[in-house]
Design an enzyme around this catalytic site. Structure first.
Site, PDB file in Angstrom:
ATOM      1  N   SER A 106       0.832  -1.207   0.000  1.00  0.00           N
ATOM      2  CA  SER A 106       0.000   0.000   0.000  1.00  0.00           C
ATOM      3  C   SER A 106       0.864   1.254   0.000  1.00  0.00           C
ATOM      4  CB  SER A 106      -0.899   0.077   1.234  1.00  0.00           C
ATOM      5  OG  SER A 106      -1.141  -1.149   1.785  1.00  0.00           O
ATOM      6  N   HIS A 157      -2.400  -3.056  -6.510  1.00  0.00           N
ATOM      7  CA  HIS A 157      -2.928  -2.637  -5.214  1.00  0.00           C
ATOM      8  C   HIS A 157      -4.420  -2.913  -5.112  1.00  0.00           C
ATOM      9  CE1 HIS A 157      -3.653   0.795  -2.127  1.00  0.00           C
ATOM     10  NE2 HIS A 157      -3.417  -0.343  -1.522  1.00  0.00           N
ATOM     11  N   GLU A 172      -5.486  -0.781  -8.323  1.00  0.00           N
ATOM     12  CA  GLU A 172      -4.513   0.141  -8.920  1.00  0.00           C
ATOM     13  C   GLU A 172      -3.352  -0.694  -9.454  1.00  0.00           C
ATOM     14  OE1 GLU A 172      -3.680   4.227  -6.790  1.00  0.00           O
ATOM     15  OE2 GLU A 172      -4.128   2.739  -5.277  1.00  0.00           O
ATOM     16  N   ASN A 213      -4.364   6.456  -2.165  1.00  0.00           N
ATOM     17  CA  ASN A 213      -3.931   6.871  -0.832  1.00  0.00           C
ATOM     18  C   ASN A 213      -3.302   8.258  -0.846  1.00  0.00           C
ATOM     19  OD1 ASN A 213      -4.890   4.768   0.703  1.00  0.00           O
ATOM     20  ND2 ASN A 213      -3.068   3.511   0.365  1.00  0.00           N
TER      21      ASN A 213
END
Ligand SMILES: NC(=O)c1ccc[n+]([C@@H]2O[C@H](COP(=O)([O-])OP(=O)(O)OC[C@H]3O[C@@H](n4cnc5c(N)ncnc54)[C@H](O)[C@@H]3O)[C@@H](O)[C@H]2O)c1
Length: 719
Positions: free
Chosen positions: A429, A450, A462, A500
Site C-alpha cells: 500500500s 494494489h 490500482e 492513498n
C-alpha cells in the site's frame, strides 16, 4: 427486403410474417438517434404494406438492445425541460405506433434488453426470451427513470408491486424471474427462439391468442381500486425512499410518477411520465451519474486496450495468506483462474482457505453458485508452504507483511523460482514500486497491484507502473485484474500511488479540524450527509489506526512540503494508546459485536478526555466549513496527480476515487466536483483557507484554467 437501413432491416419471413432486425455495425445495438429514425422508417414501411400479418423483432448481436445511447444524453438533457418533453413525445409516438400496428407483434429477445431496449419489447404484444438473456429497466442508476413508456406499460403488465421493484431497483432480471413476474411470455433455449416467436405469431393469426386484449391491458388504467392502489404505492415509498437515501431522487420520482398516472389511459399517462422525466433529467445528480457511466466506459476501454496486447494469466500465485492474500486467492479461484497460495505459516494457510470457503458458502446460500461450482472454485486454490509448483506460474501477487526488507527478500526469492517472463506484482500500500524493484534481476517484469480491503467487494485495483516496469508487465496485470472481475486503473509510481495519495490529505484535513477544536462526531455526521459511506473518524477505525499512522508517515516523508505536520495528531494519540480501531474494538469509536457477529459502532464517552492535548479546545464549526476543509485538500491532490501524470486522465482519476474509497457517486468524483462548483469558485474558496498550508493552495495551472474558464471535463466527456 421491405426496408434496409444501416442498423435496421425488415424482410418477409413467411406467410405474411415479417422480421424487423436490429443489426448494428457496432458491437451492440443501441437506440441512438439514427437508429430511432430508421425505426420510424421501418414502421412506416410496414404500415404501408398490405400483406403483413405479423411482425417479429430480433437482433443479430449477442445482446438484444442494450438501451438508449447514453453518449447522447447530456446534449438532450441540456436542452431544458420543454425540449426534453417534446423529444420524448416524438419517441413515444413512434413506440405507440409499433403497439398500434394492425397485426400481432413479438419481441424475440436473445440477450440483454435494457432500458429503451426493453421498453421497445414492452410495446410488442408478446415477449419471448432465451434462458440466458436478461431484461430490465436500469435507468435509476443514471439518476433518471424509464421515459419511453416503461413506467406506464410495465406496471400495467406485471402489477404495481413488481413494477416498483423492477423500476426502482434497476436490476437486470434473469429469465426465470422475468417469466415468473409476467414481464415475458415464454423462456426457451436459444435455438428455439425464432420458432417460438413464429409459433406465437401463427397462433395470433389463427385467432388462438387474443393479442388485442393484451394491448388494451397495457393502455388502460391500472386495475386496482383506490385503497389497493394507495397501499401498493405508499408502502413502497417508505422502503424505497429509505433505501435510495436523500441524494438519489430517481427511485422515489419513479414511484410518484407511476402513482400519478395509474388511473390514466396510456396517452395521458405518457405525458405525465415525460414531464416527470424532464424534471429529473435536469437536476444536478443526473449529469454526475451519467458522467460516471461514461467515465466507467472509458476506463473499460483503456483496460481492453491493455488486455488486447497480452495473453491471459492461466496460473496465478499469491504470497501471503493473510487478509489480502486470502481475499485475492478467493477472488481468483471463484473467477476461474487457478491460484497457488503460499505462506510460511501453516495456520495462516488454513485461515486463508477457511475465509475463501466462508465466502463461497455465502454465494451458495444466496443461490449464486451451486455445490459443484463451489467445489470447483475451492479446488482452484492450492495452498503450499514451498515454491515447488511455481515453475508454471504466469503471475504472482506478493501480499506479505508491509515491510520493505521482508518484501524485497521475498520478491527476490520468488523471482528465482519463476519461469522466464512471468510477472511479479506487489500489493504493497505504501512502498515505492521502483524501490522494491531494486531487489530484482528483472525489474521490467515487476509492478504494483494494489487491491482494496475487502478484496471480494472493492471494485478497484490500482496497477502501478514503476520506473523500469515494462508495458507487458502492466498489460498482463491489467488483464489479470479484469479476469478477477475488477476495474484496473493504471497509475505511475509515487508515495500513496493515486488513491492513498488523495485520501491522506483528506485525513490531514480531518486532523487539522480536530486540532482547531472541531468535534469528530459532527465531522462524521456532516461528511456522511455529504454522501461518503462513512465519516473520516469511522473510516480511520476501519482502515486501522496503526495502518493509517504508518501510511501517514510515508506520505509525510514523500511530500514534506504539504503532508508533514508538527505536534501529535489525534490519530497518533490513539495509536500511542493502542486504540487501533475496529480491529481491537477501540479507536475513535468503540465496537461491540452484534448478534450477527458484526462490529457495531458506539460512541465512547471516554474519548474526549483521552484526546486532550492532541485536539484543540472545543469550538463551533459550521457544516459548510467542515466540508470545505475536508474536501479541498482531497480535490487539490487529485488535480496534482492529474497534472503530474500519475493518472492518465480526469475520468480515470474520478473513477478510482469512486471505486477505491467510495467517493459519493452522485457527486461524480473529485474533478467533476470541482467542475460543478466552478474552478474559479473553488480557487476562491480554497484561498479562504490558505493559512492552513500548502494542501489548501491551488496549483498555478488550476488558477490558469480558472482564469480561462476551463473545466476538467469538456461537454462531451461530461456527457
Ligand atoms: N489489510 C489491508 O487493508 C490492505 C489493503 C491494501 C493492501 N494491503 C497490503 O497487503 C499486504 C498484506 O497485508 P495483509 O493485511 O493481508 O497482512 P496480514 O498480516 O494479514 O498477512 C500477511 C501474511 O503474509 C505471510 N507472510 C509473511 N512473510 C511471508 C513470506 N516470506 N512468504 C509468504 N508469506 C509470508 C504471513 O504469515 C501472513 O499470513 C501488505 O503489503 C499490506 O500493506 C493491505
Amino acid at each position: 427486403m421491405l426496408m434496409e437501413g444501416k442498423t435496421i432491416h425488415v424482410a418477409a419471413v413467411d406467410e405474411g410474417i415479417y422480421e424487423l432486425v436490429f443489426a448494428s455495425e457496432h458491437s451492440v445495438n443501441t437506440l441512438n438517434r439514427a437508429t430511432l429514425a430508421e425505426l420510424q422508417e421501418a414502421v412506416t414501411a410496414l404500415k404501408a404494406t398490405a400483406d403483413v400479418r405479423g411482425l417479429m423483432i430480433t437482433s443479430t448481436k449477442d445482446s438484444f438492445i442494450v438501451g438508449a445511447d447514453i453518449t447522447e444524453f447530456m446534449g438532450m438533457f441540456a436542452a431544458g425541460e420543454a425540449a426534453i418533453v417534446e423529444g420524448l413525445s416524438q419517441i413515444n409516438a413512434l413506440f405507440s405506433s409499433i403497439e398500434e400496428l394492425p397485426f400481432p407483434t413479438v419481441a424475440a429477445i436473445n440477450g440483454l434488453a435494457l432500458g429503451g431496449g426493453f421498453e421497445i419489447c414492452l410495446t410488442c404484444d408478446y415477449r419471448v426470451l432465451t434462458a440466458g438473456a436478461k431484461v430490465g429497466l436500469p435507468e435509476v442508476k443514471l439518476g433518471i427513470y424509464p421515459g419511453w413508456g416503461g413506467t406506464v406499460r410495465l406496471p400495467r403488465l406485471i402489477g404495481v408491486d413488481n413494477a416498483n421493484e423492477w423500476i426502482c431497483g434497476g436490476a437486470e432480471n434473469r429469465a426465470d424471474k422475468a417469466l415468473k413476474d409476467g414481464a415475458v411470455d415464454a423462456v426457451v433455449a436459444p435455438e428455439q427462439l425464432r420458432d417460438a416467436a413464429l409459433e406465437l405469431l401463427r397462433g395470433c393469426i389463427a385467432g388462438k391468442f387474443d393479442y388485442l386484449a393484451r394491448r388494451t391491458e397495457k393502455r388502460s388504467p391500472i386495475k386496482l381500486n383506490q385503497i389497493e392502489m394507495m397501499m401498493a404505492f405508499e408502502s413502497a415509498k417508505g422502503v424505497i425512499g429509505a433505501k435510495a437515501g436523500p441524494h438519489y431522487p430517481a427511485p422515489m420520482a419513479a414511484i410518484k410518477t407511476m402513482q400519478s398516472h395509474a388511473t390514466k389511459e396510456l396517452d395521458d399517462a405518457l405525458v405525465i411520465e415525460a414531464k416527470g422525466f424532464a424534471k429529473l433529467a435536469t437536476n444536478e445528480v443526473t449529469p454526475a451519474l451519467v458522467g460516471l457511466f461514461l467515465k466507467d466506459q472509458l476506463v473499460k476501454k483503456v483496460g481492453k486496450k491493455y488486455e488486447a496486447d497480452t495473453a491471459p494469466v492461466k496460473q496465478a500465485a499469491v504470497l501471503g495468506a493473510g487478509i489480502m492474500g486470502g481475499g485475492i486467492a478467493y477472488q481468483s479461484a471463484s473467477r476461474g483462474t487457478p491460484i497457488l497460495m503460499k505462506d510460511i505459516n501453516e495456520d495462516a494457510l488454513q485461515l486463508g482457505l477457511d475465509e475463501a470457503a466462508k465466502l463461497l458458502n455465502k454465494q451458495l446460500e444466496r443461490g449464486k453458485i451451486d455445490a459443484p461450482k463451489m467445489a470447483k472454485a475451492l479446488g482452484h486454490i492450492r495452498p503450499t508452504l514451498s515454491y515447488g509448483d511455481f515453475g508454471n506460474v504466469d503471475l504472482v501477487v506478493e501480499a506479505v507483511v508491509e515491510n520493505p526488507k521482508v518484501k524485497k527478500s521475498v520478491l527476490a526469492e520468488v523471482e528465482a523460482q519463476l519461469p522466464e517472463g512471468a510477472i511479479l506484482a506487489s500489493n504493497t500500500s505504501t512502498i515505492s514500486i521502483t524501490e522494491l524493484a531494486t531487489a530484482l534481476k528483472h525489474p521490467e517484469n515487476f509492478c504494483g497491484m494494489h487491491f482494496f480491503n475487502p478484496v471480494h467487494r472493492m471494485p478497484l485495483v490500482e496497477v502501478i507502473r514503476g520506473k523500469k516496469t515494462s508495458a507487458e508487465a502492466v498489460a498482463r496485470t491489467v488483464a489479470y485484474a479484469k479476469a478477477l472481475g475488477k476495474t484496473p486503473i493504471v497509475v505511475n509510481d509515487c508515495p500513496g500511488f493515486l488513491v492513498n495519495r488523495v485520501l491522506f490529505p483528506y485525513f490531514a484535513g480531518f486532523s487539522a479540524l480536530l486540532r482547531d477544536g472541531a468535534n469528530y462526531l459532527q465531522i462524521d455526521k456532516v461528511m456522511e450527509g455529504f454522501g461518503w459511506p462513512m465519516g473520516p473518524a469511522y473510516l480511520l477505525d476501519v482502515v486501522g489506526i496503526d495502518t493509517a499512522c504508518h501510511a501517514d508517515g510515508v506520505m509525510a516523508a514523500g511530500f514534506p512540503d504539504r503532508m508533514s505536520h508538527e505536534g501529535e495528531t489525534a490519530i497518533e494519540r490513539l495509536y500511542s494508546l493502542k486504540r487501533l480501531g475496529q480491529k481491537n474494538g477501540l479507536g475513535f469509536y468503540r465496537y461491540e459485536l452484534d448478534r450477527k457477529g458484526k462490529p457495531k459502532k458506539l460512541v465512547d464517552e471516554e474519548l474526549p478526555k483521552l484526546l486532550e492535548g492532541s485536539v484543540g479546545s472545543a469550538r463551533e464549526f459550521g457544516d459548510e466549513e467542515i466540508i470545505a476543509r475536508m474536501m479541498i485538500p482531497l480535490c487539490i491532490e487529485t488535480v496534482r496527480c492529474l497534472e503530474e501524470g500519475i493518472v492518465g486522465s480526469a475520468a480515470e482519476a474520478d473513477m478510482a476515487l469512486v471505486y477505491g474509497i467510495g467517493f459519493p457517486p452522485f457527486r461524480g468524483g473529485a474533478l467533476y466536483y470541482i467542475d460543478q462548483m466552478g474552478l474559479d469558485v473553488f480557487c476562491r474558496l480554497a484561498d479562504r483557507f490558505s493559512d492552513l498550508g500548502k494542501l489548501y493552495q491551488p496549483t498555478d495551472k488550476m488558477r490558469e484554467m480558472a482564469a480561462a474558464g476551463q473545466k476538467y471535463f469538456g461537454k462531451e466527456s461530461r456527457a
